[in-house]
Structure formats: structure tokens, C-alpha cells
Design a protein around this motif. Structure first.
Motif, PDB file in Angstrom:
ATOM      1  N   SER A   1      -9.989   6.207   5.201  1.00  0.00           N
ATOM      2  CA  SER A   1      -8.762   5.398   5.163  1.00  0.00           C
ATOM      3  C   SER A   1      -9.066   3.921   5.368  1.00  0.00           C
ATOM      4  O   SER A   1      -8.285   3.190   5.957  1.00  0.00           O
ATOM      5  CB  SER A   1      -7.785   5.877   6.249  1.00  0.00           C
ATOM      6  OG  SER A   1      -8.381   5.791   7.551  1.00  0.00           O
TER       7      SER A   1
ATOM      8  N   GLY B   1     -10.422   3.559   0.459  1.00  0.00           N
ATOM      9  CA  GLY B   1      -9.573   4.749   0.426  1.00  0.00           C
ATOM     10  C   GLY B   1      -8.098   4.440   0.531  1.00  0.00           C
ATOM     11  O   GLY B   1      -7.279   4.982  -0.234  1.00  0.00           O
ATOM     12  N   TYR B   2      -7.727   3.567   1.479  1.00  0.00           N
ATOM     13  CA  TYR B   2      -6.309   3.249   1.668  1.00  0.00           C
ATOM     14  C   TYR B   2      -5.745   2.514   0.458  1.00  0.00           C
ATOM     15  O   TYR B   2      -4.635   2.804   0.001  1.00  0.00           O
ATOM     16  CB  TYR B   2      -6.147   2.400   2.925  1.00  0.00           C
ATOM     17  CG  TYR B   2      -4.725   2.016   3.237  1.00  0.00           C
ATOM     18  CD1 TYR B   2      -3.811   2.972   3.667  1.00  0.00           C
ATOM     19  CD2 TYR B   2      -4.291   0.701   3.106  1.00  0.00           C
ATOM     20  CE1 TYR B   2      -2.497   2.621   3.951  1.00  0.00           C
ATOM     21  CE2 TYR B   2      -2.994   0.343   3.395  1.00  0.00           C
ATOM     22  CZ  TYR B   2      -2.092   1.303   3.819  1.00  0.00           C
ATOM     23  OH  TYR B   2      -0.799   0.946   4.101  1.00  0.00           O
TER      24      TYR B   2
ATOM     25  N   VAL C   1      -5.132  11.802   1.525  1.00  0.00           N
ATOM     26  CA  VAL C   1      -6.125  11.077   2.317  1.00  0.00           C
ATOM     27  C   VAL C   1      -6.584  11.957   3.473  1.00  0.00           C
ATOM     28  O   VAL C   1      -5.757  12.544   4.182  1.00  0.00           O
ATOM     29  CB  VAL C   1      -5.549   9.753   2.861  1.00  0.00           C
ATOM     30  CG1 VAL C   1      -6.550   9.069   3.787  1.00  0.00           C
ATOM     31  CG2 VAL C   1      -5.177   8.826   1.707  1.00  0.00           C
TER      32      VAL C   1
ATOM     33  N   SER D   1      -8.902  11.613   6.875  1.00  0.00           N
ATOM     34  CA  SER D   1      -9.571  10.625   7.719  1.00  0.00           C
ATOM     35  C   SER D   1      -9.401  11.003   9.180  1.00  0.00           C
ATOM     36  O   SER D   1      -8.372  11.570   9.556  1.00  0.00           O
ATOM     37  CB  SER D   1      -8.983   9.227   7.476  1.00  0.00           C
ATOM     38  OG  SER D   1      -9.513   8.284   8.387  1.00  0.00           O
TER      39      SER D   1
ATOM     40  N   SER E   1      -5.408   7.960  11.714  1.00  0.00           N
ATOM     41  CA  SER E   1      -4.177   8.055  10.932  1.00  0.00           C
ATOM     42  C   SER E   1      -3.670   6.695  10.466  1.00  0.00           C
ATOM     43  O   SER E   1      -2.503   6.545  10.140  1.00  0.00           O
ATOM     44  CB  SER E   1      -3.083   8.730  11.771  1.00  0.00           C
ATOM     45  OG  SER E   1      -2.803   7.965  12.936  1.00  0.00           O
ATOM     46  N   HIS E   2      -4.564   5.720  10.425  1.00  0.00           N
ATOM     47  CA  HIS E   2      -4.141   4.379  10.045  1.00  0.00           C
ATOM     48  C   HIS E   2      -5.250   3.674   9.270  1.00  0.00           C
ATOM     49  O   HIS E   2      -6.400   4.115   9.250  1.00  0.00           O
ATOM     50  CB  HIS E   2      -3.798   3.547  11.295  1.00  0.00           C
ATOM     51  CG  HIS E   2      -4.965   3.382  12.225  1.00  0.00           C
ATOM     52  ND1 HIS E   2      -5.233   4.268  13.242  1.00  0.00           N
ATOM     53  CD2 HIS E   2      -5.972   2.459  12.273  1.00  0.00           C
ATOM     54  CE1 HIS E   2      -6.326   3.886  13.886  1.00  0.00           C
ATOM     55  NE2 HIS E   2      -6.796   2.797  13.309  1.00  0.00           N
ATOM     56  N   PHE E   3      -4.875   2.572   8.656  1.00  0.00           N
ATOM     57  CA  PHE E   3      -5.807   1.632   8.049  1.00  0.00           C
ATOM     58  C   PHE E   3      -5.892   0.413   8.955  1.00  0.00           C
ATOM     59  O   PHE E   3      -4.872  -0.096   9.414  1.00  0.00           O
ATOM     60  CB  PHE E   3      -5.310   1.226   6.656  1.00  0.00           C
ATOM     61  CG  PHE E   3      -5.888  -0.070   6.148  1.00  0.00           C
ATOM     62  CD1 PHE E   3      -7.205  -0.130   5.717  1.00  0.00           C
ATOM     63  CD2 PHE E   3      -5.110  -1.217   6.077  1.00  0.00           C
ATOM     64  CE1 PHE E   3      -7.742  -1.323   5.237  1.00  0.00           C
ATOM     65  CE2 PHE E   3      -5.624  -2.411   5.602  1.00  0.00           C
ATOM     66  CZ  PHE E   3      -6.946  -2.456   5.179  1.00  0.00           C
TER      67      PHE E   3
ATOM     68  N   ILE F   1      -1.037   5.511   7.571  1.00  0.00           N
ATOM     69  CA  ILE F   1      -1.263   6.199   6.294  1.00  0.00           C
ATOM     70  C   ILE F   1       0.038   6.842   5.822  1.00  0.00           C
ATOM     71  O   ILE F   1       0.417   6.734   4.656  1.00  0.00           O
ATOM     72  CB  ILE F   1      -2.358   7.267   6.435  1.00  0.00           C
ATOM     73  CG1 ILE F   1      -3.641   6.642   6.983  1.00  0.00           C
ATOM     74  CG2 ILE F   1      -2.620   7.925   5.086  1.00  0.00           C
ATOM     75  CD1 ILE F   1      -4.210   5.563   6.126  1.00  0.00           C
TER      76      ILE F   1
ATOM     77  N   PHE G   1      -1.499  13.284   3.975  1.00  0.00           N
ATOM     78  CA  PHE G   1      -2.554  12.933   4.919  1.00  0.00           C
ATOM     79  C   PHE G   1      -2.942  14.120   5.781  1.00  0.00           C
ATOM     80  O   PHE G   1      -2.075  14.883   6.227  1.00  0.00           O
ATOM     81  CB  PHE G   1      -2.092  11.778   5.814  1.00  0.00           C
ATOM     82  CG  PHE G   1      -3.048  11.453   6.933  1.00  0.00           C
ATOM     83  CD1 PHE G   1      -4.276  10.870   6.671  1.00  0.00           C
ATOM     84  CD2 PHE G   1      -2.725  11.753   8.248  1.00  0.00           C
ATOM     85  CE1 PHE G   1      -5.167  10.587   7.690  1.00  0.00           C
ATOM     86  CE2 PHE G   1      -3.606  11.467   9.276  1.00  0.00           C
ATOM     87  CZ  PHE G   1      -4.829  10.878   8.998  1.00  0.00           C
TER      88      PHE G   1
ATOM     89  N   GLN H   1      -5.482  14.616   9.169  1.00  0.00           N
ATOM     90  CA  GLN H   1      -6.331  13.935  10.134  1.00  0.00           C
ATOM     91  C   GLN H   1      -7.516  14.829  10.464  1.00  0.00           C
ATOM     92  O   GLN H   1      -7.386  15.828  11.169  1.00  0.00           O
ATOM     93  CB  GLN H   1      -5.556  13.586  11.404  1.00  0.00           C
ATOM     94  CG  GLN H   1      -6.336  12.680  12.345  1.00  0.00           C
ATOM     95  CD  GLN H   1      -5.460  12.056  13.415  1.00  0.00           C
ATOM     96  OE1 GLN H   1      -4.257  12.304  13.476  1.00  0.00           O
ATOM     97  NE2 GLN H   1      -6.059  11.233  14.249  1.00  0.00           N
TER      98      GLN H   1
END
Length: 501
Positions: free
Chosen positions: A21, A25-26, A41, A43, A46-48, A71, A80, A82
Motif C-alpha cells: 500500500s 500499490g496505493y 490491496v 498490506s 491499512s493506510h498509505f 485504504i 482490502f 490486512q
């Protein structure tokens, strides 16, 4: 959720599984046409993370939320999971995922294999236990994008993994901020002698690239603009030093800009120590045992050219090492996948499926080598082919024959190019090429550097305006485009929040 349920939930769109991510990827997940593709996604976070702003968040110039983009969002149609990618079955087009919702390593820089120290048998047993607990599952794909990024490079320096601070994600920035403020609070105690105060307030940054230089600049701004008023008696004890093994810092910039940066740091009291070799980091002040009460909050940095140096914090920013997933899970292929059987070798002959094949890696960095369309390459003896529908982007992938830098700019451009080609279904009609939009670095005290892709140069206040403007416009969400300037103004008017939490 079982593997069968995952497959049953698929619709008629092609499923594009994106591992990672980060910038590649993001960006790709957001750019894909949701009417044609089901972007998924995978990753461990859970965030970019908007990495250019991490240094600002680590000193309180911005709050952590401004450097994050979730995400999952109401504005995007992205699925998504995780988890950590654990293995890839190219023949059956499946990825094995290990869930990481409660993993303590998420949002932190990684410096080595999570399973280091385990034998092959122990790793198999660990996977079996995870599968029994429902923590391991397979995810089918039509197209696979490998953009898992890289880990922080420590070069095996003793004590660095255990005691240094890194700056690759928001968790790292939060850790640095708490440690930094702890050093000042500890030094303010009446029971702490002056010798220990000098150690506590001696901040070492190892690595003279943009990340290390920008953190040193942001740290200087915090001390000069805020902590100077709150801890006036401690300011004479503080010191900021940048160590680098090379002969100069910011090697990606022109010599004149590097000299400007060095002189700007000298005027602000920041010491740049080039051609210095850090050989170790351990808890405790120099010459004392780690559990001594008087030096409980200090570290000892062992520098070849200086000997032992007492520091309150060592921020490590010396480069990248390849993600262990790339080396361990992608190298060997038991058979040539169907997606590659129709591809031809460079000699024009059909690739033989029966002989052993492996993913082609760069001999120096260990990164996946791709063709001009970002598809990964396979190699066997003297034969070479391309694995269709599998792509490598970001720091873990290198377009063979090029020397593009491992930067966010390259990763995001690859992602945008690939998304456009997939959306238009014309991948075979063009090839990727990088357009250098320039490089920037913040130097503190409202000064910065900018070097354009065509050689143009700007330094000082004008470059600082460009630096802030570029990062504000590049921020993804409207929310953060609003929050970032608000925090800039609030902290300029009222000072930074130095509370610890």
C-alpha cells in the motif's frame, strides 16, 4: 472467510491483487477503472503513508493524520485485506496471505525477515499453525502487482535494529516524537548531571540523503522555534549531527546545491560529518554499564573516526534493503506458468516449460527485473521469458537496463502508467519511461533546495515555497489538503504541541 468464499464473491471484473500500500500499490489501486477491474490491496498496514511529511509529523509541525490516507474509503472502490503476502503460486494464480490485524510491526520500519532465525522446518510448522488458526488463506488473482517495497538497510551494524529510530512510517514518526520530548524532559530533571544532559540532548542522524537532512532540519526548527522558549536552560547542551559514510551529503543534487545545504546547516549549528563510519549503537552512556541509573536514557554511538559518542537518540536513514518476501517467496518456480508458455525468448524460441525457472533478480540490489511493460522476467539457463499478468512496481522492481532511482516519484509514475494501459487494454502498444520532475529537500529556517529534471536549480526561500506547495498539491485527499495548511498556520501562530502520548 474460507478460500471458497473468497472465490464465490468474485464478479465478472478481472481481479487485480496488489501487494503493498505504498506509492506504487496505493496509486495503482485508485487509478484502476472499477468498472473493469476489482482492485484488491493486501498490506500489513491499512493506510498509505505520505512519506515526505513524516519528518514534519515527527516534530509536531503536522499531526500524524495529515500523513495518512486510509485504504478503505467511501470515495474509492478498493477491497482490502490486512496481511502479509507469504507466497505466490504462479501456476494456479494464487497468493497466500497471513493476516496481520494485530501485528505489532505494522506502521513501523522493518529491518529484516520476520521469520529470521527459523529453520525451514520451523517455518513450515509455523505456517501450519497459522493455517489451523484461520490466519492463513489463499487469494486468487487475474493480474498480480508486486509492490511490497523495501526494508531499512542497517548493514548489520550491531545494535542498530534494537536501539536506532527509523523514519519510514507513521509509527516511526510517533516513536521519534515521544523519544525526542522524553530527552528534554529527562534533561530538565534536577537530578541529572550536566554530562548526562549533553548526552541526552545530542541527536545523531545517520545518513545524509533527503530523509536524514530533512529530519535534521525539522528538528532544528522545533528546538529553535519552540523548545528554546520552554527549556532555555537546556539549549546550550543540545547538538544535532549528521553522519554519512560518503564524502558529501545529498549526492543526488548538484555540487553547488550541496555546498549551499552544507553552509546553511553550518550557520544553524548543525554539524555534518562526512566520511564517518558508524560501527555500533548500544544503550548507556560511554564507559558505563547499560543498567547504570545515571545514564538510563542515553545511548552510545560507536564511530570509527571519533570513538564512543553519547547520544539521546540515533535516527537511522542509510538506504534500502530488499524485502525478504521477494527473495524467499518469488525466486524459485517449480514449473513455467501457463501465462509464460506462449512468450518467446530473446532468441525467438518458445520457452520450455519443463526445465527449472526462477524470477530474474538484479545481482546488486536483489530487486525483481521487469521488461519495459513492467512485467516480471523469468530466466532458466540461457533462456529468458516474461510472465504475463504479473507486474513489479516500486522499490522492489527494476526496469532492466535502466537506473531509475528508488523514489516515490518513480513508483507513482509506474503505477499511473500501468493503470492507464490496463484501463485502455493497450499494454502491448507502448513502454514505460520515467519523466524526472525534479528533486527537493528542506533545509530548515524556511529554506530548501530544488533541482529540476532539466538541470534548473533553486535554493533558499523560493525553493521552500515550492517545497511546501508541491507537497500540499500532491496530498491525496481533500481532507488533508485542508488540514495541512491549517496545521501550518496554527503552529506558526501558537507553536507546536509538544505533549507526549
Amino acid at each position: 472467510m474460507s478460500n471458497a468464499q473468497l472465490d464465490e464473491g468474485r464478479d465478472n471484473r478481472e481481479r487485480v491483487v496488489i501487494l503493498g500500500s505504498g506509492w506504487a500499490g496505493y496509486t495503482l489501486a485508485r487509478q484502476l477503472d472499477s468498472k473493469k477491474f476489482q482492485a484488491v490491496v493486501v498490506s500489513p498496514r491499512s493506510h498509505f503513508s505520505f512519506t515526505p511529511l513524516l519528518a514534519s509529523t515527527s516534530v509536531g509541525t503536522l499531526e500524524f493524520r495529515t500523513a495518512l490516507e486510509p485504504i478503505r474509503s467511501r470515495r474509492t472502490n478498493v477491497e482490502f485485506y490486512q496481511g502479509w503476502a507469504d507466497g505466490v503460486d504462479f501456476a494456479n494464480k494464487k497468493v497466500t496471505i497471513e493476516e496481520s490485524v494485530v501485528d505489532p510491526l505494522q506502521s513501523m520500519a522493518l529491518t529484516g525477515d520476520r521469520h529470521a532465525g527459523q529453520t525451514a522446518e520451523e517455518r513450515v510448522e509455523s505456517k501450519q499453525r497459522a493455517a489451523k488458526k484461520g490466519r492463513l488463506f489463499d487469494l486468487a488473482y487475474d493480474k498480480l502487482v508486486i509492490s511490497v517495497g523495501c526494508y531499512s538497510q542497517t548493514f548489520g551494524t550491531p545494535g542498530v535494529k534494537e536501539h536506532a529510530y527509523f523514519l519510514k512510517d507513521v509509527g516511526d514518526a510517533r516513536k521519534i516524537r515521544n523519544r525526542l520530548l522524553s530527552c528534554f524532559e529527562a534533561a530538565a530533571l534536577p537530578t541529572i548531571p550536566d554530562a548526562i544532559k549533553k548526552n541526552l540532548l545530542n541527536f545523531a542522524i545517520v545518513g545524509g540523503g533527503p530523509t536524514g537532512i530533512e529530519f535534521a532540519a525539522e528538528l532544528h526548527d522545533l528546538i529553535a522555534e519552540d523548545l528554546d522558549r520552554m527549556y532555555p536552560e537546556l539549549i546550550p547542551f543540545h547538538k544535532i549531527s549528521v553522519y554519512d559514510v560518503s564524502a558529501k551529503v545529498l549526492p543526488m543534487f548538484d555540487e553547488s546545491l550541496t555546498k549551499y545545504a552544507t553552509e546553511a546547516f553550518r550557520r544553524e549549528g548543525i554539524t555534518i560529518k562526512t566520511s564517518h563510519h558508524v560501527e555500533g549503537l548500544k544503550p548507556g552512556a560511554p564507559g558505563n554499564s547499560p543498567d547504570s541509573h545515571a545514564d538510563y536514557a542515553c545511548y552510545t554511538l560507536n564511530v570509527k573516526e571519533e570513538g564512543e559518542v553519547g547520544v539521546g537518540m540515533c535516527v537511522w536513514s542509510t538506504g534500502l534493503m530488499q524485502n525478504p518476501f521477494v527473495a524467499n517467496a518469488l525466486r524459485e518456480l517449480p514449473e513455467l506458468p501457463q501465462a509464460a508458455k506462449q512468450s518467446e525468448t530473446e532468441s525467438g524460441q518458445k520457452a520450455a516449460p519443463s526445465q527449472p525457472w526462477k524470477v530474474k533478480m538484479d545481482s546488486k540490489s536483489g530487486s525483481i527485473l521487469t521488461d519495459e511493460r513492467l512485467q516480471i522476467k523469468l530466466i532458466s539457463d540461457k533462456q529468458e521469458t516474461v510472465l504475463q499478468d504479473v507486474y513489479a512496481l516500486g522499490d522492489c522492481g527494476i526496469l532492466e537496463g535502466t537506473s531509475y532511482p528508488a523514489t516515490a516519484q518513480v513508483a507513482s509514475q509506474k503505477a499511473v502508467w500501468l493503470a492507464k494501459r490496463l484501463n485502455k487494454n493497450d499494454l502491448e502498444t507502448s513502454s514505460f519511461s520515467f519523466s524526472n520532475l525534479g528533486t527537493m529537500a528542506y533545509l530548515g529556517n524556511w529554506k530548501a533546495l530544488f533541482q529540476g529534471g532539466q538541470g534548473s536549480q533553486i535554493s533558499g526561500w523560493a525553493a521552500w515555497v515550492m517545497w511546501r506547495g508541491a507537497y500540499l498539491t500532491k496530498s491525496v485527499s481533500i481532507r488533508n489538503k485542508i488540514l495541512i495548511p491549517i496545521y501550518w498556520v496554527i503552529n506558526w501562530l501558537f507553536g507546536r504541541d509538544i505533549s507526549r502520548f
